[in-house]
Design a protein around this motif. Structure first.
Motif, PDB file in Angstrom:
ATOM      1  N   ILE A 101       0.836  -1.200   0.000  1.00  0.00           N
ATOM      2  CA  ILE A 101       0.000   0.000   0.000  1.00  0.00           C
ATOM      3  C   ILE A 101       0.874   1.255   0.000  1.00  0.00           C
ATOM      4  O   ILE A 101       0.657   2.170  -0.784  1.00  0.00           O
ATOM      5  CB  ILE A 101      -0.942   0.008   1.219  1.00  0.00           C
ATOM      6  N   TRP A 102       1.870   1.267   0.875  1.00  0.00           N
ATOM      7  CA  TRP A 102       2.779   2.412   0.972  1.00  0.00           C
ATOM      8  C   TRP A 102       4.203   1.969   0.696  1.00  0.00           C
ATOM      9  O   TRP A 102       4.539   0.794   0.862  1.00  0.00           O
ATOM     10  CB  TRP A 102       2.709   3.045   2.359  1.00  0.00           C
ATOM     11  N   ALA A 103       5.036   2.881   0.289  1.00  0.00           N
ATOM     12  CA  ALA A 103       6.449   2.606   0.021  1.00  0.00           C
ATOM     13  C   ALA A 103       7.284   3.633   0.774  1.00  0.00           C
ATOM     14  O   ALA A 103       7.337   4.803   0.374  1.00  0.00           O
ATOM     15  CB  ALA A 103       6.738   2.676  -1.472  1.00  0.00           C
ATOM     16  N   LYS A 104       7.928   3.186   1.856  1.00  0.00           N
ATOM     17  CA  LYS A 104       8.754   4.100   2.647  1.00  0.00           C
ATOM     18  C   LYS A 104       9.549   3.295   3.665  1.00  0.00           C
ATOM     19  O   LYS A 104       9.200   2.142   3.979  1.00  0.00           O
ATOM     20  CB  LYS A 104       7.885   5.134   3.362  1.00  0.00           C
ATOM     21  N   PRO A 105      10.635   3.874   4.194  1.00  0.00           N
ATOM     22  CA  PRO A 105      11.397   3.188   5.228  1.00  0.00           C
ATOM     23  C   PRO A 105      10.515   2.879   6.444  1.00  0.00           C
ATOM     24  O   PRO A 105       9.563   3.613   6.742  1.00  0.00           O
ATOM     25  CB  PRO A 105      12.503   4.185   5.573  1.00  0.00           C
ATOM     26  N   TYR A 106      10.839   1.812   7.136  1.00  0.00           N
ATOM     27  CA  TYR A 106       9.971   1.278   8.194  1.00  0.00           C
ATOM     28  C   TYR A 106       9.671   2.305   9.286  1.00  0.00           C
ATOM     29  O   TYR A 106       8.552   2.361   9.807  1.00  0.00           O
ATOM     30  CB  TYR A 106      10.613   0.033   8.799  1.00  0.00           C
ATOM     31  N   ALA A 151       9.799  -9.961  -2.315  1.00  0.00           N
ATOM     32  CA  ALA A 151      10.021  -8.802  -1.444  1.00  0.00           C
ATOM     33  C   ALA A 151      10.119  -9.168   0.024  1.00  0.00           C
ATOM     34  O   ALA A 151      10.181  -8.280   0.877  1.00  0.00           O
ATOM     35  CB  ALA A 151       8.922  -7.764  -1.641  1.00  0.00           C
ATOM     36  N   THR A 152      10.136 -10.479   0.356  1.00  0.00           N
ATOM     37  CA  THR A 152      10.480 -10.842   1.726  1.00  0.00           C
ATOM     38  C   THR A 152      11.916 -10.406   2.036  1.00  0.00           C
ATOM     39  O   THR A 152      12.317 -10.378   3.193  1.00  0.00           O
ATOM     40  CB  THR A 152      10.348 -12.353   1.951  1.00  0.00           C
ATOM     41  N   ARG A 153      12.660 -10.091   0.997  1.00  0.00           N
ATOM     42  CA  ARG A 153      13.961  -9.440   1.152  1.00  0.00           C
ATOM     43  C   ARG A 153      13.958  -8.213   0.251  1.00  0.00           C
ATOM     44  O   ARG A 153      14.191  -8.313  -0.955  1.00  0.00           O
ATOM     45  CB  ARG A 153      15.104 -10.386   0.758  1.00  0.00           C
ATOM     46  N   GLY A 154      13.654  -7.059   0.820  1.00  0.00           N
ATOM     47  CA  GLY A 154      13.571  -5.849   0.015  1.00  0.00           C
ATOM     48  C   GLY A 154      13.451  -4.622   0.897  1.00  0.00           C
ATOM     49  O   GLY A 154      13.270  -4.733   2.104  1.00  0.00           O
ATOM     50  N   GLN A 217      13.241   3.815  -5.246  1.00  0.00           N
ATOM     51  CA  GLN A 217      14.244   2.948  -4.629  1.00  0.00           C
ATOM     52  C   GLN A 217      13.809   1.485  -4.683  1.00  0.00           C
ATOM     53  O   GLN A 217      14.642   0.596  -4.885  1.00  0.00           O
ATOM     54  CB  GLN A 217      14.487   3.371  -3.183  1.00  0.00           C
ATOM     55  N   ILE A 218      12.513   1.232  -4.510  1.00  0.00           N
ATOM     56  CA  ILE A 218      12.004  -0.138  -4.625  1.00  0.00           C
ATOM     57  C   ILE A 218      12.225  -0.663  -6.043  1.00  0.00           C
ATOM     58  O   ILE A 218      12.710  -1.790  -6.235  1.00  0.00           O
ATOM     59  CB  ILE A 218      10.501  -0.198  -4.275  1.00  0.00           C
ATOM     60  N   VAL A 223      15.075  -4.321  -9.731  1.00  0.00           N
ATOM     61  CA  VAL A 223      15.778  -4.594 -10.996  1.00  0.00           C
ATOM     62  C   VAL A 223      17.220  -4.991 -10.734  1.00  0.00           C
ATOM     63  O   VAL A 223      17.749  -5.922 -11.371  1.00  0.00           O
ATOM     64  CB  VAL A 223      15.700  -3.362 -11.925  1.00  0.00           C
ATOM     65  N   ALA A 224      17.876  -4.339  -9.776  1.00  0.00           N
ATOM     66  CA  ALA A 224      19.271  -4.665  -9.466  1.00  0.00           C
ATOM     67  C   ALA A 224      19.408  -6.082  -8.924  1.00  0.00           C
ATOM     68  O   ALA A 224      20.408  -6.764  -9.177  1.00  0.00           O
ATOM     69  CB  ALA A 224      19.829  -3.662  -8.463  1.00  0.00           C
ATOM     70  N   SER A 225      18.399  -6.557  -8.172  1.00  0.00           N
ATOM     71  CA  SER A 225      18.459  -7.897  -7.574  1.00  0.00           C
ATOM     72  C   SER A 225      18.093  -8.993  -8.561  1.00  0.00           C
ATOM     73  O   SER A 225      18.312 -10.168  -8.290  1.00  0.00           O
ATOM     74  CB  SER A 225      17.504  -7.966  -6.378  1.00  0.00           C
TER      75      SER A 225
END
Length: 265
Positions: A101-106, A151-154, A217-218, A223-225
């Motif tokens: 829903i949102w994209a931001k640092p925890y 995204a369990t690692r992201g 950043q996501i 793409v980098a991963s």
């Protein structure tokens, strides 16, 4: 860049002949691509979604539509009950509901936002699986395919990552419990997927420069991963999901298959 629904990996006509399938979150995106493929491969399909557009999507396919909010157990139970009324039985459940829903640092998430992410991306799978399980046990057969995420690692979506980690744990543990009844429980871990524009938004679009930066950043990290350095298509995700749902995967259970261009998640 988007591939049209129905293009991509070749379908296997007749692979699901006589099978009854339920796909959640099926009004758009990966869920709709899965429903298209299942119908093309001769399944009788119910599309479940809380968006009214599910009726239009189902009509286009000649499939059934059920309107339900799967973030509650009552919604999941009603969806399963109505699906059984339409189909008579359920052979395949694809749990596809979820999404950031949102994209931001925890540290920028509020407690309410954290709970909303978990309700969106974990509870629909927990509730719908629980609702269908007694039916599958009674018939001593069936396959549950959960749609998880690499995204369990992201970055910048920790609550979503935690929710999908829960989906992975459910997959592994329930597979052990369900195997004696002839039930398989499997999952895909979807990578970045270049779906068509959403008709119903998952959440608010980034509004500020900072929010747009966090979202970018996501994208950049995904793409980098990814070894293939691109996003996938809904059809590529659907191909893997339908393989796991089919008899071709009859000796696979408790497994999470990464579908992320080489990113294991």
């Amino acid at each position: 860049m988007n591939a049209p629904i129905g293009s991509g990996p070749s379908v296997h006509t007749g692979r699901f002949a006589g099978r009854k399938a339920v796909v959640t979150g099926a009004a758009q995106g990966i869920g709709l691509a899965v429903a298209h493929r299942l119908v093309a491969e001769s399944a009788d399909v119910v599309l479940v979604d809380r968006a009214e557009t599910v009726h239009e999507a189902a009509a286009d396919l000649g499939a059934h539509a059920v309107l339900a909010d799967l973030e509650t157990y009552e919604g999941a139970e009603s969806a399963v009950t109505e699906s059984l009324a339409r189909l008579g039985r359920i052979d395949v459940l694809v749990n596809n509901v979820g999404g950031t829903i949102w994209a931001k640092p925890y540290e920028h998430y509020t407690p309410d936002e954290i709970q909303a992410e978990i309700r969106r991306s974990l509870f629909p799978t927990l509730w719908t699986t629980r609702a269908v399980l007694p039916h599958l046990i009674e018939q001593r057969s069936g396959t549950v395919v959960n749609v998880s995420s690499i995204a369990t690692r992201g970055i910048n979506r920790i609550p979503y990552s935690a929710a999908k980690g829960g989906v992975n744990a459910l997959t592994a543990s329930l597979a052990m419990e369900a195997a004696p009844y002839g039930i398989r429980v499997v999952a895909t871990a979807a990578g970045g997927t270049d779906a068509p524009p959403r008709r119903v938004a998952r959440g608010p679009a980034p509004r500020t420069g900072q929010e747009r930066h966090w979202y970018q950043q996501i994208v950049d990290q995904t793409v980098a991963s990814t070894l293939m350095k691109r996003y996938g298509t809904p059809e590529e995700q659907a191909a893997a999901i339908c393989f796991l749902a089919s008899d071709e995967a009859s000796y696979i259970t408790g497994t999470v298959l990464p579908v992320g261009g080489g990113d294991p998640g």
